[in-house]
Design a protein around this motif. Structure first.
Motif, PDB file in Angstrom:
ATOM      1  N   SER A 164      64.434  94.028  16.685  1.00 50.97           N
ATOM      2  CA  SER A 164      63.139  94.698  16.702  1.00 50.97           C
ATOM      3  C   SER A 164      62.669  95.004  15.286  1.00 50.97           C
ATOM      4  CB  SER A 164      63.233  95.981  17.519  1.00 50.97           C
ATOM      5  OG  SER A 164      62.012  96.684  17.488  1.00 50.97           O
ATOM      6  N   GLN A 165      63.585  95.438  14.447  1.00 50.88           N
ATOM      7  CA  GLN A 165      63.232  95.768  13.061  1.00 50.88           C
ATOM      8  C   GLN A 165      62.760  94.525  12.319  1.00 50.88           C
ATOM      9  OE1 GLN A 165      66.195  98.075  10.813  1.00 50.88           O
ATOM     10  NE2 GLN A 165      65.821  96.722   9.070  1.00 50.88           N
ATOM     11  N   GLU A 183      59.323  93.417  13.431  1.00 45.06           N
ATOM     12  CA  GLU A 183      58.257  94.297  12.976  1.00 45.06           C
ATOM     13  C   GLU A 183      58.043  94.207  11.472  1.00 45.06           C
ATOM     14  OE1 GLU A 183      59.437  98.111  14.317  1.00 45.06           O
ATOM     15  OE2 GLU A 183      59.050  97.677  16.438  1.00 45.06           O
ATOM     16  N   ASP A 223      50.911  91.532  11.392  1.00 47.35           N
ATOM     17  CA  ASP A 223      49.607  91.864  11.971  1.00 47.35           C
ATOM     18  C   ASP A 223      48.444  91.354  11.129  1.00 47.35           C
ATOM     19  OD1 ASP A 223      49.880  93.488   9.796  1.00 47.35           O
ATOM     20  OD2 ASP A 223      49.350  95.361  10.823  1.00 47.35           O
ATOM     21  N   SER A 247      58.534  86.868  20.273  1.00 51.89           N
ATOM     22  CA  SER A 247      59.133  88.176  20.555  1.00 51.89           C
ATOM     23  C   SER A 247      60.643  88.004  20.638  1.00 51.89           C
ATOM     24  CB  SER A 247      58.592  88.743  21.873  1.00 51.89           C
ATOM     25  OG  SER A 247      59.000  87.932  22.947  1.00 51.89           O
TER      26      SER A 247
END
Length: 428
Positions: free
Chosen positions: A108-109, A112, A129, A151
């Motif tokens: 997850s880190q 992100e 993003d 993902s």
């Protein structure tokens, strides 16, 4: 649950130390450290050992033939430290091992964090993003390097980790055949900062790489255009080159008379960018437009002919023309040159002696009775070549009742003979 709190999905004794050999190095991690990012390859391995033997002393070491340098960073992560890759090579090693060991918090880190990609001879950290603007995704990166923009659950689908000693090899993302300087400027724009366009060559470089990376929203912001409010008509206008017009942006504004449509204006909205439609003023250059003065119709050469026909065909679709109805995309097409046209002929600004007579210009010769048609000397029989022209697109009803498109000249730079064209040539 706090990210540093041991996971309830791990049943290892917190105080017990477990041995993990990576390559030639042995790492000893407590149950609490392993539980901090679980369930994982490590927690499942040692939990299986505990199920097979209740004697903790009989638990054997886990051996994995991998790079111990990379695992040092993973061990630091399990001990509660924040791990941040320093370059693309380290990123893909951590990325691959985090996926293989199924470390949910580290995965997850990494998902992100920035994605490290080499463009040309330079390394970039791309925020995930940054492609969130309309039209900028999917793009070259999300499609070409899908593993890095997916993902955590979508990476390495179907991979059986049981007994697998090596995760799949991943090559650091690299695009060696593009300019690092240009990409840096594209990132600057994607972050929302303005960029000074030095000249048309500079703009062309930015647009070329926008299209290469499939950044369609950013491309629309960069294409040459001008949006203004016409103080005489009080309508919004957009000037844009013919080759930059996209079918999805074309719209049609009907002109109603007594409740019935009597033609209208072609309007345009830049895809992904504009919120309001503006009257379309299309610019056609490259000496690809011809005006036949006798018939007051325009013809086009090369790609411009294909593009204008496609544009008119799209206008017809937007109008939902009744069936059967003659197609709008027929070339040559009727033109109108009137007193509002800014006309340059053979380098002379607004030459009145070469003006097309008003009756003929506004109606077209086909609509003027033969007895009232102005005389046209033989020297004027040849077509005028338009170096660059700007045209409004109007739709009107013809004498037969069918709809037809008229190109209304806004600004024209034309020459009338080959001699004038040759005069503008430069010696090599």
């Amino acid at each position: 649950m706090d990210s540093q709190t041991p996971s309830s999905k791990c049943n290892l004794p917190k105080e017990k130390v477990f041995s993990i050999q990576i390559g030639s190095e042995i790492f000893r991690l407590s149950g609490a450290s392993i539980a901090s990012d679980a369930p994982s390859y490590f927690s499942r391995f040692f939990e299986d050992q505990l199920l097979q033997s209740q004697d903790v002393a009989n638990i054997r070491s886990l051996y994995i033939d991998r790079d111990p340098t990379t695992f040092r960073e993973i061990a630091r992560h399990l001990q509660g430290y924040h791990v941040r890759p320093q370059d693309g090579a380290q990123f893909v090693k951590l990325f691959a091992d985090a996926q293989f060991y199924t470390l949910p918090r580290l995965m997850s880190q990494l998902f992100e964090s920035e994605c490290f990609i080499q463009i040309g001879d330079r390394h970039f950290q791309i925020p995930r993003d940054i492609f969130s603007g309309p039209g900028d995704s999917p793009n070259f990166f999300t499609l070409g390097f899908a593993a890095f923009f997916a993902s955590p659950s979508e990476v390495f689908p179907g991979l059986d980790r049981q007994g697998l000693l090596r995760p799949p090899a991943i090559i650091p993302p690299s695009v060696p055949n593009r300019s690092a300087d240009v990409f840096d400027e594209l990132l600057h724009l994607l972050r929302g900062y303005p960029l000074h366009i030095r000249n048309e060559d500079h703009r062309a470089s930015l647009l070329r790489d926008c299209r290469y990376f499939h950044l369609r929203g950013l491309e629309q912001k960069l294409i040459p255009h001008q949006i203004t409010t016409n103080p005489f008509s009080h309508r919004l206008e957009i000037v844009i080159r013919l080759e930059d017009v996209r079918p999805s942006g074309i719209q049609f504004a009907s002109h109603m008379v007594s409740g019935s449509p009597m033609g209208g204006m072609v309007t345009y909205t830049r895809p992904f960018v504009d919120e309001s439609a503006a009257d379309l003023v299309v610019e056609i250059g490259d000496e690809s437009s011809l005006i036949h003065r006798g018939s007051m119709r325009a013809d086009f050469l090369g790609l411009s002919k294909q593009r204008i026909a496609s544009l008119l065909q799209t206008v017809g679709k937007k109008m939902n023309l009744p069936d059967p109805h003659p197609p709008l995309g027929q070339v040559p097409i009727k033109v109108r040159v009137d007193r509002e046209t800014d006309l340059t002929v053979d380098g002379e600004q607004d030459p009145q002696h070469l003006r097309i007579p008003r009756a003929k210009a506004e109606a077209g010769e086909d609509d003027v009775p033969a007895a009232k048609r102005p005389r046209v000397d033989n020297k004027d029989d040849g077509p005028w070549v338009v170096r660059t022209g700007q045209w409004r697109l109007q739709v009107q009803t013809s004498p037969t009742g069918a709809y037809e498109v008229v190109l209304v000249a806004v600004k024209l730079d034309i020459y009338t003979s080959s001699q004038v064209r040759n005069r503008s040539r430069k010696f090599l």
